[in-house]
Write a protein that holds these residues in place. Sequence first.
Motif, short mmCIF file in Angstrom:
data_model
loop_
_atom_site.label_atom_id
_atom_site.label_comp_id
_atom_site.label_asym_id
_atom_site.label_seq_id
_atom_site.Cartn_x
_atom_site.Cartn_y
_atom_site.Cartn_z
N GLY A 22 -4.38 -25.73 44.31
CA GLY A 22 -5.25 -26.88 44.28
C GLY A 22 -6.30 -26.69 43.21
O GLY A 22 -6.15 -25.86 42.31
N THR A 23 -7.38 -27.44 43.33
CA THR A 23 -8.49 -27.32 42.39
C THR A 23 -9.33 -26.09 42.69
O THR A 23 -9.75 -25.37 41.78
N ILE A 83 -5.10 -19.19 52.83
CA ILE A 83 -5.80 -19.95 51.79
C ILE A 83 -6.80 -19.02 51.11
O ILE A 83 -7.67 -18.46 51.78
N ASP A 84 -6.68 -18.86 49.80
CA ASP A 84 -7.65 -18.10 49.01
C ASP A 84 -8.43 -19.08 48.13
O ASP A 84 -7.89 -20.10 47.68
N ASN A 85 -9.69 -18.73 47.85
CA ASN A 85 -10.43 -19.49 46.85
C ASN A 85 -10.15 -18.90 45.47
O ASN A 85 -9.38 -17.94 45.33
N VAL A 86 -10.77 -19.45 44.43
CA VAL A 86 -10.48 -19.01 43.06
C VAL A 86 -10.94 -17.57 42.82
O VAL A 86 -10.47 -16.93 41.88
N ASP A 87 -11.85 -17.06 43.65
CA ASP A 87 -12.29 -15.68 43.53
C ASP A 87 -11.38 -14.71 44.27
O ASP A 87 -11.61 -13.49 44.26
N GLY A 88 -10.35 -15.23 44.95
CA GLY A 88 -9.43 -14.38 45.69
C GLY A 88 -9.87 -14.05 47.10
O GLY A 88 -9.29 -13.19 47.75
#
Length: 199
Positions: A22-23, A83-88
Motif C-alpha cells: 500500500g502507500t 502488516i508492516d509499516n514502511v519502517d518495517g
Amino acid sequence: MTKDTLSTPEAALEYGTRLLRGTTVQLRSTTRADIEVLTGWWSRPEWAALQQPMIKPRPRTSIADMFARWSANDAASGAGFSIDNVDGDLVGHATLWGATLPARIATYAIVIGPDFVGRGYGTDATKVMLRYAFQELGAHKVELQTWAYNTRARRAYEKAGFVTEGVRRAAAFHNGAFHDEIQMGVLVDEYRHSSESGS
C-alpha cells in the motif's frame, strides 16, 4: 483495473510486486515472533471490547493458535498476513476467509496494534486486502462486522470503500447494556469503479 492486465512477463512481475503493498504498509507472511506480539495485543482487556463480543481472557496458546490458523494460507478461500509499516515495524494483522463457491463472499478482519492506531495503517491495509480479495482470490464481495460504538473503525472501513448494509440490533452486551453490530460490505464492481475513478 482492466481485464487483461497480465499480457507480458513484465506486467506479471509488476502485479506481483505491488499486490501486497500500500502507500504506508506492506503485507507479508506471519512469523512466530509476530504471533507473540499479536497475542499480546489481543490479550489486552482494554482493547477486547473493540474486538470481541465478550471480554473473557483466554490462554495465550489459544490466541496464538487462532493467529496461526488465520495466517496458514493453506486454503484457496482466504488469506492472512502480518502488516508492516514502511519502517518495517509490525503494526497489525489482516485476514480474509470463507470466499467459497458459489457466492465467493469473503469475511474480513483486521487488528492494529494499540501503539499504531490512528495513523492510517488500518485504512491502507484494508485497501490492500480488498485488492488481494478481488484481484487474487476472485472474491465477489468482502464483508465485515463491527460494533456500532467503534466509530474509528467504521470511518476507516468507509474510506476503504465499505458501505453499511445493515444493523444487527443488540448483538453485544458490554458495560451493562446491549450494543448494535454494524454489517458492512463492498462488491467487486464497487471496488473496480472506485479503482478506476482513483478514489
